[in-house]
Design an enzyme around this catalytic site. Structure first.
Site, PDB file in Angstrom:
ATOM      1  N   GLY A 310       0.824  -1.190   0.000  1.00 33.62           N
ATOM      2  CA  GLY A 310       0.000   0.000   0.000  1.00 33.62           C
ATOM      3  C   GLY A 310       0.867   1.251   0.000  1.00 33.62           C
ATOM      4  O   GLY A 310       1.973   1.270  -0.553  1.00 33.62           O
ATOM      5  N   SER A 311       0.400   2.278   0.671  1.00 33.67           N
ATOM      6  CA  SER A 311       1.074   3.577   0.597  1.00 33.67           C
ATOM      7  C   SER A 311       2.372   3.672   1.380  1.00 33.67           C
ATOM      8  O   SER A 311       3.093   4.663   1.240  1.00 33.67           O
ATOM      9  CB  SER A 311       0.117   4.681   1.054  1.00 33.67           C
TER      10      SER A 311
END
Length: 594
Positions: A310-311
């Site tokens: 993810g981020s």
């Protein structure tokens, strides 16, 4: 004439016998003396006692409980001697009621044979308190041997189970790899117990004894003590580890607390399991429960759990972007939507972030910035940079069977699927989705790289015998990256401290942190979906995994804390309280110096 022939035959026969006797008695005397020695001198290996494992404060993590095993003389399974065997077994059950006669008899019959001259084990472990009251009685019986036999014990039960690992009965494959296990009987099967098994098991001793034809010991001729009780001291603080385990009781995921020099202070994979259930052999029913549990308690998620980053990967990709195709002043106008190849790539913020540079993109986790930056940079530059930063590679931590994860690239896809690469895959990679997979330990290592500028090798052992484990660093950043890394650090500071920082509302630490949140989707979102469901509106196992990786204090990085909450939704919301409590505990216990 006939008489002469008969006498000649007798003479030849007698001469042949005399020659043979001379050959055997004189010429081959030395050979048969050696053979006689081998028949009367018996060599025995002495099993070493397994070394103990301690935490950094010398709290026992894996110890040996004092106990005994019971052996019975061989050759009692014949019809003639069976009453003797039954009598010995009945005596054992009489004085130690917890023993099972039928089970002991079955084990004895399986091992007894005409060729076996050694006593046969029928009970592998009897506790000290059970054997002591009857020791003198049983020890007087010629057919029974009572031998010291320690048993592995884990005082903390399930805490740090995936780090510590366990010992269990050695199988034939184990013995083939390490013949010493034939006398030790147990071997490290997982975690530190397995990784440092050779060190912990020690080296066998040896004794040579003269025995009679009945295998009775006459005289000890040689004795060498085993090398044993080797101590392994971990960098783990079990009090902190227990504190974290209690916080994570109702969650699944992973937590890593690591000194920026690589020493792991605490690391948990959740759910955990009781190590003591494996020492004497786990039941089939319990084993089935463990391996079929949807939350995977038997998987070491620290190094074997593969998750979309993810981020959190944006801290690495951001550094690659501003030091290759772009610079720190480059920015985008995020409107919440980016159309590429007739596909809508959405930012998590529907209305968009407006004008966004790298610092704001990290602070507010703007997907649009990373989509467009990836198109300008290209997947090959991104992939090579991520590999250099340690993703897609083993971290080198001292745990067995570490996974490497996946850093997607054109070459990777061609080798794996024999298919071409598409631009949409570059965009998915830029926000840590698609085929991108990492372990929590890799994320902690990446975070330490940003904090210090060095790629550190995580380690759990602090002291192996008398040898201190020293930090190992790799200098993987080029000169441009070293100059610009502070820009990424500033963005990470904003994440935890500034208005609109994705972690700011959820942190309550007594020190300043830098970090990055991540929300890693586990199910795809259709292009036709106009309105996304909120994470709390989704079914539990379809919710995103929540990441929060941090280092602190910001101005003087000392520790990395990485938390993954499976199906936790938003990283800051799910992990912020856990991270805050860990740092406050580090401060309280004197690990962090302000």
């Amino acid at each position: 004439m006939r008489l002469k022939i008969i006498l000649l035959i007798f003479a030849v026969a007698w001469i042949s016998l005399i020659v043979r006797v001379f050959y055997l008695a004189i010429q081959h005397n030395e050979y048969y003396e050696d053979l006689s020695d081998k028949n009367t001198i018996k060599t025995e290996l002495i099993s070493p006692v397994r070394g103990e494992i301690l935490d950094r404060n010398n709290n026992p993590v894996a110890i040996n409980k004092l106990g005994f095993k019971i052996e019975i003389a061989p050759h009692l399974s014949s019809e003639k001697n069976m009453p003797i065997l039954d009598d010995e077994l009945d005596t054992l059950v009489k004085y130690i009621p917890s023993l099972d006669k039928e089970k002991m008899k079955k084990e004895y019959m399986k091992q007894d044979s005409y060729y076996n001259q050694n006593y046969i084990e029928v009970a592998s472990f009897i506790s000290y308190k059970d054997i002591m009251p009857v020791y003198s009685i049983l020890n007087l019986r010629d057919n029974i041997h009572i031998i010291s036999s320690p048993k592995r014990f884990y005082p903390y039960n399930d805490t740090a189970s995936h780090i510590i690992g366990y010992v269990s009965n050695a199988n034939q494959n184990d013995i083939d790899r390490d013949p010493l296990l034939s006398i030790i009987g147990s071997v490290g099967k997982n975690g530190i117990e397995r990784y440092y098994n050779t060190f912990l098991e020690g080296e066998a001793g040896e004794r040579k004894v003269k025995v009679s034809a009945k295998n009775e010991e006459i005289q000890e001729l040689y004795h060498k003590n085993p090398i044993e009780n080797r101590k392994l001291i971990l960098s783990i603080d079990m009090n902190l580890q227990k504190y974290i385990s209690d916080m994570f009781k109702n969650e699944s995921g992973a937590v890593i607390v690591m000194d920026v020099n690589g020493s792991v202070l605490a690391a948990g994979s959740f759910p955990e399991y009781d190590l003591n259930t494996f020492v004497s052999g786990i039941s089939t029913e319990r084993w089935k429960q463990l391996i079929e549990d949807i939350d995977a308690p038997f998987t070491n998620k620290l190094i074997n759990g593969l998750y979309p980053p993810g981020s959190v990967v944006k801290i690495g990709l951001g550094l690659i972007f501003i030091t290759t195709a772009l610079n720190e002043r480059w920015g985008v106008n995020c409107t919440g939507s980016y159309i590429v190849s007739n596909r809508n790539f959405r930012c998590w913020k529907k209305e968009g972030h407006g004008r966004t540079d790298i610092r704001k993109a990290i602070r507010e986790s703007c997907d649009d910035y990373f989509y467009k930056a990836s198109v300008n940079t290209g997947i090959e530059t991104m992939s090579k940079g991520m590999l250099r930063y340690g993703l897609g590679e083993k971290t080198g931590i001292d745990l067995p069977n570490e996974f490497i994860g996946t850093v997607p690239s054109r070459e990777w896809k061609r080798k794996k699927y024999n298919q071409p690469w598409y631009i949409g895959e570059t965009l998915n990679t830029a926000i840590g989705q698609g085929d991108f997979l990492v372990t929590p330990m890799q994320v902690a290592q990446l975070t330490a790289l940003i904090a210090t500028g060095k790629l550190v090798t995580p380690h759990i052992a602090k002291k192996i015998g008398n040898k201190e484990v020293k930090p190992v660093f790799k200098d993987v950043l080029n000169e441009i990256e070293k100059k610009k890394i502070n820009i990424i650090r500033q963005g990470m500071y904003d994440v935890c401290n500034a208005d609109h920082g994705t972690a700011t509302p959820f942190l309550h630490t007594k020190i300043r942190l830098a970090g990055k949140t991540g929300t890693a989707q586990v199910v795809g979102i259709s292009q036709e979906t106009k309105k996304r469901l909120q994470e709390h509106e989704m079914k539990y196992y379809t919710r995103s995994h929540a990441w929060l990786t941090t280092y602190g204090p910001y101005k003087n990085p000392q520790y990395v804390v990485t938390v993954l909450v499976e199906h936790g939704g938003h990283g800051g919301h799910a992990a912020g309280d856990i991270v805050s409590k860990i740092y406050n505990k580090l401060l309280q216990d004197g690990y962090i110096k302000k």
